[in-house]
Design an enzyme around this catalytic site. Structure first.
Site, PDB file in Angstrom:
ATOM      1  N   PHE A  57      15.194 -40.683  30.765  1.00  0.00           N
ATOM      2  CA  PHE A  57      16.018 -40.646  31.968  1.00  0.00           C
ATOM      3  C   PHE A  57      16.789 -41.955  32.072  1.00  0.00           C
ATOM      4  CE2 PHE A  57      16.918 -40.827  36.517  1.00  0.00           C
ATOM      5  CZ  PHE A  57      17.383 -39.538  36.738  1.00  0.00           C
ATOM      6  N   LYS A  67      22.386 -35.886  25.587  1.00  0.00           N
ATOM      7  CA  LYS A  67      20.990 -36.042  25.164  1.00  0.00           C
ATOM      8  C   LYS A  67      20.714 -35.130  23.979  1.00  0.00           C
ATOM      9  CE  LYS A  67      18.849 -37.538  29.453  1.00  0.00           C
ATOM     10  NZ  LYS A  67      17.868 -37.249  30.499  1.00  0.00           N
ATOM     11  N   ARG A  89      23.998 -46.390  40.813  1.00  0.00           N
ATOM     12  CA  ARG A  89      25.270 -45.858  40.316  1.00  0.00           C
ATOM     13  C   ARG A  89      26.292 -46.961  40.096  1.00  0.00           C
ATOM     14  NH1 ARG A  89      25.262 -40.238  40.921  1.00  0.00           N
ATOM     15  NH2 ARG A  89      24.207 -39.388  42.738  1.00  0.00           N
ATOM     16  N   ASP A 117      22.343 -32.757  29.565  1.00  0.00           N
ATOM     17  CA  ASP A 117      20.909 -32.734  29.292  1.00  0.00           C
ATOM     18  C   ASP A 117      20.503 -31.317  28.873  1.00  0.00           C
ATOM     19  OD1 ASP A 117      18.181 -33.186  29.258  1.00  0.00           O
ATOM     20  OD2 ASP A 117      17.961 -33.348  31.417  1.00  0.00           O
TER      21      ASP A 117
HETATM   22  P1  5GP Z   1      22.232 -30.595  32.729  1.00  0.00           P
HETATM   23  O1  5GP Z   1      22.790 -29.492  33.609  1.00  0.00           O
HETATM   24  O2  5GP Z   1      22.925 -30.695  31.400  1.00  0.00           O
HETATM   25  O3  5GP Z   1      20.749 -30.497  32.607  1.00  0.00           O
HETATM   26  O4  5GP Z   1      22.395 -31.951  33.477  1.00  0.00           O
HETATM   27  C1  5GP Z   1      23.560 -32.324  33.974  1.00  0.00           C
HETATM   28  C2  5GP Z   1      23.435 -33.303  35.123  1.00  0.00           C
HETATM   29  O5  5GP Z   1      22.094 -33.749  35.365  1.00  0.00           O
HETATM   30  C3  5GP Z   1      24.185 -34.545  34.769  1.00  0.00           C
HETATM   31  O6  5GP Z   1      25.550 -34.388  35.052  1.00  0.00           O
HETATM   32  C4  5GP Z   1      23.494 -35.583  35.622  1.00  0.00           C
HETATM   33  O7  5GP Z   1      24.046 -35.581  36.916  1.00  0.00           O
HETATM   34  C5  5GP Z   1      22.064 -35.130  35.643  1.00  0.00           C
HETATM   35  N1  5GP Z   1      21.281 -35.826  34.587  1.00  0.00           N
HETATM   36  C6  5GP Z   1      20.868 -35.357  33.398  1.00  0.00           C
HETATM   37  N2  5GP Z   1      20.179 -36.277  32.698  1.00  0.00           N
HETATM   38  C7  5GP Z   1      20.150 -37.381  33.478  1.00  0.00           C
HETATM   39  C8  5GP Z   1      19.606 -38.695  33.304  1.00  0.00           C
HETATM   40  O8  5GP Z   1      18.999 -39.070  32.296  1.00  0.00           O
HETATM   41  N3  5GP Z   1      19.806 -39.569  34.331  1.00  0.00           N
HETATM   42  C9  5GP Z   1      20.462 -39.231  35.475  1.00  0.00           C
HETATM   43  N4  5GP Z   1      20.592 -40.165  36.402  1.00  0.00           N
HETATM   44  N5  5GP Z   1      20.995 -38.003  35.669  1.00  0.00           N
HETATM   45  C10 5GP Z   1      20.846 -37.083  34.685  1.00  0.00           C
END
Ligand code: 5GP
Ligand code: MG
Length: 189
Positions: A158, A137, A171, A109
């Site tokens: 999300f 994303k 999950r 994300d």
């Molecule tokens: P980042 O560090 O890239 O922002 O996010 C990484 C982690 O955030 C992912 O491995 C996941 O655990 C959580 N995450 C990010 N986007 C989503 C989403 O749309 N849904 C869920 N359930 N978890 C997310």
């Protein structure tokens, strides 16, 4: 009163990726990795908890010799957005020095987790390091990151299911859903 899981599963319109679409993608990614790492014995690292289903499906499709290990980093807690602060909750057990390492993520994300993991694993002196993520994303990154193996590019919504949770639920579902507003409201009543 139906469970939150039943409420979600009844909302077919919220399915973003079906079991079949996911299976096909996982097989293709595993075939690519098996080809790229032919003759090597990489260590695949599952980033808990979100990657657990993707990871187990992916490694089952590999045709090369490989080892597995697990890390856990703190993530969103119960929020829908990254807190921006990352801690290591469980370190790798396997010495990674001189090894070819593949770090397996569920979703990218903001890019903060990948950015953090890359710097952290690099200190363990692997021979090489690449990232694998089932979902990426689009347009949400706040740091530059590299991810060599990408499954699906998705929007900003999300998502839940297939390892991905909201408040630790969903999950277990084999499909990936966009979190419905109504369910979000119901779970926060
Ligand atoms: P980042 O560090 O890239 O922002 O996010 C990484 C982690 O955030 C992912 O491995 C996941 O655990 C959580 N995450 C990010 N986007 C989503 C989403 O749309 N849904 C869920 N359930 N978890 C997310
Ligand atoms: Mg993750």
């Amino acid at each position: 009163m139906s469970s939150f899981t039943e409420q979600l599963v009844s909302e077919h319109k919220n399915v973003l990726l079906t079991r079949e679409q996911i299976n096909q993608k996982v097989r293709a990614m595993a075939a690519q990795i098996s080809q790229d790492y032919k003759g090597e014995v990489p260590v695949l690292i599952c980033v808990l908890n979100g990657s657990f289903l993707f990871f187990t499906d992916l490694v089952r499709e590999l045709t090369i010799d490989c080892e597995v290990d697990f890390v856990k980093i703190s993530s969103y807690g119960d929020a829908l957005k990254s807190s921006g602060k990352i801690d290591v909750l469980k370190n790798v057990d396997c010495p990674l020095e001189g090894r070819h390492v593949l770090i397996v993520e569920d979703i990218i994300d903001t890019g903060l987790s990948v950015h953090f993991l890359r710097r952290w694993i690099k200190k363990l002196n692997p021979a090489s390091m690449r990232f694998v993520s089932l979902l990426v994303k689009e347009g949400t990154a706040i740091v530059d990151y590299e991810c060599e193996y990408r499954g699906f590019t998705i929007g900003k919504e999300f998502v839940i299911g297939y390892g991905l949770d909201y408040k630790q639920l969903f999950r277990n579902l084999p499909e990936i859903y966009i979190m419905p507003e109504a369910l979000l409201d119901a779970m926060n009543k």
